[in-house]
Scaffold this motif. Structure first.
Motif, PDB file in Angstrom:
ATOM      1  N   THR A 265       0.844  -1.196   0.000  1.00 54.90           N
ATOM      2  CA  THR A 265       0.000   0.000   0.000  1.00 54.90           C
ATOM      3  C   THR A 265       0.875   1.241   0.000  1.00 54.90           C
ATOM      4  N   ILE A 266       0.513   2.223  -0.817  1.00 55.46           N
ATOM      5  CA  ILE A 266       1.255   3.476  -0.897  1.00 55.46           C
ATOM      6  C   ILE A 266       0.367   4.603  -0.377  1.00 55.46           C
ATOM      7  N   ASN A 267       0.834   5.286   0.637  1.00 56.15           N
ATOM      8  CA  ASN A 267       0.153   6.491   1.104  1.00 56.15           C
ATOM      9  C   ASN A 267       0.602   7.654   0.219  1.00 56.15           C
ATOM     10  N   VAL A 268      -0.323   8.265  -0.486  1.00 55.28           N
ATOM     11  CA  VAL A 268      -0.013   9.381  -1.376  1.00 55.28           C
ATOM     12  C   VAL A 268      -0.390  10.665  -0.648  1.00 55.28           C
ATOM     13  N   GLY A 269       0.631  11.414  -0.203  1.00 57.64           N
ATOM     14  CA  GLY A 269       0.381  12.546   0.664  1.00 57.64           C
ATOM     15  C   GLY A 269       0.530  13.903   0.028  1.00 57.64           C
ATOM     16  N   SER A 270       1.590  14.069  -0.784  1.00 59.93           N
ATOM     17  CA  SER A 270       1.858  15.387  -1.363  1.00 59.93           C
ATOM     18  C   SER A 270       2.762  15.237  -2.575  1.00 59.93           C
ATOM     19  N   MET A 271       2.387  15.895  -3.679  1.00 56.32           N
ATOM     20  CA  MET A 271       3.230  15.944  -4.873  1.00 56.32           C
ATOM     21  C   MET A 271       3.213  17.382  -5.377  1.00 56.32           C
ATOM     22  N   ALA A 272       4.356  18.031  -5.323  1.00 52.09           N
ATOM     23  CA  ALA A 272       4.439  19.467  -5.586  1.00 52.09           C
ATOM     24  C   ALA A 272       4.138  19.794  -7.043  1.00 52.09           C
ATOM     25  N   HIS A 273       3.539  20.968  -7.229  1.00 57.81           N
ATOM     26  CA  HIS A 273       3.238  21.454  -8.568  1.00 57.81           C
ATOM     27  C   HIS A 273       4.494  22.029  -9.211  1.00 57.81           C
ATOM     28  N   SER A 274       4.625  21.830 -10.520  1.00 57.06           N
ATOM     29  CA  SER A 274       5.708  22.435 -11.296  1.00 57.06           C
ATOM     30  C   SER A 274       5.191  22.654 -12.716  1.00 57.06           C
ATOM     31  N   VAL A 275       5.997  23.314 -13.526  1.00 57.94           N
ATOM     32  CA  VAL A 275       5.572  23.655 -14.889  1.00 57.94           C
ATOM     33  C   VAL A 275       5.191  22.394 -15.656  1.00 57.94           C
ATOM     34  N   GLY A 276       4.037  22.401 -16.282  1.00 58.82           N
ATOM     35  CA  GLY A 276       3.576  21.273 -17.085  1.00 58.82           C
ATOM     36  C   GLY A 276       2.706  20.298 -16.332  1.00 58.82           C
ATOM     37  N   LYS A 277       2.592  20.462 -15.019  1.00 60.09           N
ATOM     38  CA  LYS A 277       1.769  19.547 -14.240  1.00 60.09           C
ATOM     39  C   LYS A 277       0.378  20.130 -14.021  1.00 60.09           C
ATOM     40  N   VAL A 278      -0.587  19.252 -13.802  1.00 60.96           N
ATOM     41  CA  VAL A 278      -1.941  19.673 -13.444  1.00 60.96           C
ATOM     42  C   VAL A 278      -2.192  19.273 -12.005  1.00 60.96           C
ATOM     43  N   GLN A 279      -3.162  19.926 -11.390  1.00 60.70           N
ATOM     44  CA  GLN A 279      -3.402  19.714  -9.965  1.00 60.70           C
ATOM     45  C   GLN A 279      -4.873  19.357  -9.746  1.00 60.70           C
ATOM     46  N   PRO A 280      -5.203  18.060  -9.769  1.00 63.47           N
ATOM     47  CA  PRO A 280      -6.599  17.640  -9.630  1.00 63.47           C
ATOM     48  C   PRO A 280      -7.170  17.777  -8.221  1.00 63.47           C
ATOM     49  N   ASN A 281      -6.295  17.917  -7.213  1.00 60.52           N
ATOM     50  CA  ASN A 281      -6.787  18.258  -5.876  1.00 60.52           C
ATOM     51  C   ASN A 281      -5.789  19.216  -5.218  1.00 60.52           C
ATOM     52  N   LYS A 282      -5.993  19.545  -3.955  1.00 58.08           N
ATOM     53  CA  LYS A 282      -5.221  20.621  -3.324  1.00 58.08           C
ATOM     54  C   LYS A 282      -3.744  20.300  -3.144  1.00 58.08           C
ATOM     55  N   VAL A 283      -3.383  19.039  -3.017  1.00 58.96           N
ATOM     56  CA  VAL A 283      -2.006  18.703  -2.638  1.00 58.96           C
ATOM     57  C   VAL A 283      -1.273  17.811  -3.635  1.00 58.96           C
ATOM     58  N   LEU A 284      -1.950  17.373  -4.688  1.00 60.21           N
ATOM     59  CA  LEU A 284      -1.310  16.462  -5.638  1.00 60.21           C
ATOM     60  C   LEU A 284      -1.256  17.086  -7.028  1.00 60.21           C
ATOM     61  N   ALA A 285      -0.073  17.038  -7.640  1.00 66.80           N
ATOM     62  CA  ALA A 285       0.112  17.534  -9.003  1.00 66.80           C
ATOM     63  C   ALA A 285       0.744  16.430  -9.842  1.00 66.80           C
ATOM     64  N   PHE A 286       0.277  16.284 -11.096  1.00 67.14           N
ATOM     65  CA  PHE A 286       0.705  15.182 -11.954  1.00 67.14           C
ATOM     66  C   PHE A 286       1.102  15.681 -13.336  1.00 67.14           C
ATOM     67  N   ASP A 287       2.089  15.016 -13.925  1.00 66.39           N
ATOM     68  CA  ASP A 287       2.272  15.085 -15.373  1.00 66.39           C
ATOM     69  C   ASP A 287       1.901  13.706 -15.920  1.00 66.39           C
ATOM     70  N   GLN A 288       2.026  13.515 -17.216  1.00 71.50           N
ATOM     71  CA  GLN A 288       1.584  12.245 -17.801  1.00 71.50           C
ATOM     72  C   GLN A 288       2.419  11.072 -17.286  1.00 71.50           C
ATOM     73  N   THR A 289       3.696  11.314 -17.048  1.00 73.95           N
ATOM     74  CA  THR A 289       4.553  10.242 -16.513  1.00 73.95           C
ATOM     75  C   THR A 289       4.055   9.777 -15.156  1.00 73.95           C
ATOM     76  N   ASP A 290       3.658  10.722 -14.316  1.00 75.66           N
ATOM     77  CA  ASP A 290       3.130  10.355 -13.003  1.00 75.66           C
ATOM     78  C   ASP A 290       1.872   9.508 -13.138  1.00 75.66           C
ATOM     79  N   VAL A 291       0.953   9.933 -14.003  1.00 75.16           N
ATOM     80  CA  VAL A 291      -0.294   9.189 -14.204  1.00 75.16           C
ATOM     81  C   VAL A 291       0.008   7.775 -14.681  1.00 75.16           C
ATOM     82  N   ASP A 292       0.887   7.662 -15.658  1.00 73.98           N
ATOM     83  CA  ASP A 292       1.236   6.340 -16.199  1.00 73.98           C
ATOM     84  C   ASP A 292       1.902   5.474 -15.140  1.00 73.98           C
ATOM     85  N   THR A 293       2.721   6.085 -14.306  1.00 74.64           N
ATOM     86  CA  THR A 293       3.416   5.319 -13.271  1.00 74.64           C
ATOM     87  C   THR A 293       2.448   4.774 -12.241  1.00 74.64           C
ATOM     88  N   PHE A 294       1.476   5.580 -11.815  1.00 75.23           N
ATOM     89  CA  PHE A 294       0.485   5.089 -10.858  1.00 75.23           C
ATOM     90  C   PHE A 294      -0.324   3.938 -11.456  1.00 75.23           C
TER      91      PHE A 294
END
Length: 333
Positions: A265-294
């Motif tokens: 089990t992975i607790n997903v707590g915080s992923m910082a926003h940076s250029v090119g990422k989207v932020q679907p909730n208050k504390v998590l930001a993803f690029d396509q690589t992140d989505v594919d990895t999950f």
């Protein structure tokens, strides 16, 4: 679950400020009241504020008072009220943030105000430190003889055959910070925190800061991903170790899992926003690589626990990923 009520009391707005700081680290808390003595008020006014605060708690019979100064008006007025509640209430003075955070964690279990008061004293004292370290008074030598000491491996870990117990694996771009060092450590009780990051392992300053941020009684280490894979395979030196793993990103988690680290089990707590990422909730930001990895981690059977602190309600990772992917596609259009 019943919790011990806490009243934070001080001269001026100190109590309100430290309550806000505690909420930033541990999350919003129920049955916690801040009571302040304003310059325009007298002892009777403050006493009335305290009585009002206590009456508003779920259990006014079991209350812990955290007070700024022994002998000051806030302490004296609360101490007068204590006379009728000696068997249940408790007062601790010298209010500081480590004391408050430890009290929040301690009351999550089945305990009393007086038990918490006794428990938090050492944490409050240990929160007082000095830099440079040589300014601190020398501690007396330990009375424990070499024969009594527990054998320790050369890497600083108690030697014992067996597997590590991974009590929490968390993705957090901030790594070891207040929420992890207090709320999560109290919740899962590790004796080791291992930060798994190639970049941080090469950064002596960040390594040092992480080691200093470890809570009392917990050792912190920083290792590259490949080294973590080797540690997971070591059956001679790490048996019985309750380990909290911290990763900066899901890509490092995938490398570790593919290398043989047995995570479930992975607790997903915080992923910082940076250029090119989207932020679907208050504390998590993803690029396509992140989505594919999950998605790959899910294919490998891993579960996701999306929470900042233990007291938060979990969010649905599938929904978050769908929203992220939709926003990424819109970003390209």
């Amino acid at each position: 679950m019943k919790m011990v009520g806490i009243v934070i009391a001080s001269h001026g707005q100190f109590a309100e400020g430290i309550q806000q700081s505690g909420s930033m680290i541990f999350g919003e808390q129920q049955d916690v009241k801040a009571v302040t003595l304003k310059p325009s008020e007298g002892p009777d006014d403050f006493r009335a504020h305290v009585q009002e605060a206590v009456a508003s708690l779920s259990d006014p019979e079991d209350v812990l008072f955290l007070v700024d100064l022994w002998g000051g008006t806030p302490f004296n007025q609360i101490n007068n009220l204590l006379t009728d509640h000696k068997d249940k209430w408790a007062i601790v003075t010298g209010l500081n943030l480590p004391m408050l955070i430890e009290a929040y964690g301690a009351r999550m279990g089945e305990t009393t105000a007086q038990e918490i008061a006794s428990h938090i004293l050492e944490v409050a004292k240990d929160g007082v430190k000095v830099k440079p370290e040589e300014l601190a008074p020398k501690e007396p030598a330990s009375a424990t003889s070499p024969a009594q000491a527990q054998p320790v491996a050369t890497n600083g870990t108690v030697g014992k055959p067996g597997d590590m117990d991974y009590v929490l694996t968390r993705i957090d771009s901030r790594l070891l910070h207040g929420q992890v060092a207090t709320a999560w450590t109290k919740s899962v009780s590790p004796n080791r925190i291992i930060v798994v990051s190639d970049a941080v392992a090469k950064d002596d300053l960040r390594k040092n800061l992480i080691q200093q941020a470890a809570p009392i009684g917990v050792k912190a280490h920083v290792v590259p991903v490949d080294h973590m894979i080797e540690l997971a395979k070591d059956k001679e030196h790490f048996g019985g170790q309750r380990v909290l793993l911290l990763f900066e990103n899901p890509e490092d988690v995938l490398r570790a899992v593919e290398g043989g680290v047995p995570l479930k089990t992975i607790n997903v707590g915080s992923m910082a926003h940076s250029v090119g990422k989207v932020q679907p909730n208050k504390v998590l930001a993803f690029d396509q690589t992140d989505v594919d990895t999950f998605k790959k981690l899910k294919e490998k059977g891993l579960q996701f626990d999306v929470r900042k602190v233990p007291g938060d309600g979990g969010e649905n990772m599938d929904n978050i990923l769908k929203k992220a992917e939709s926003e990424l596609q819109a970003q390209k259009a």
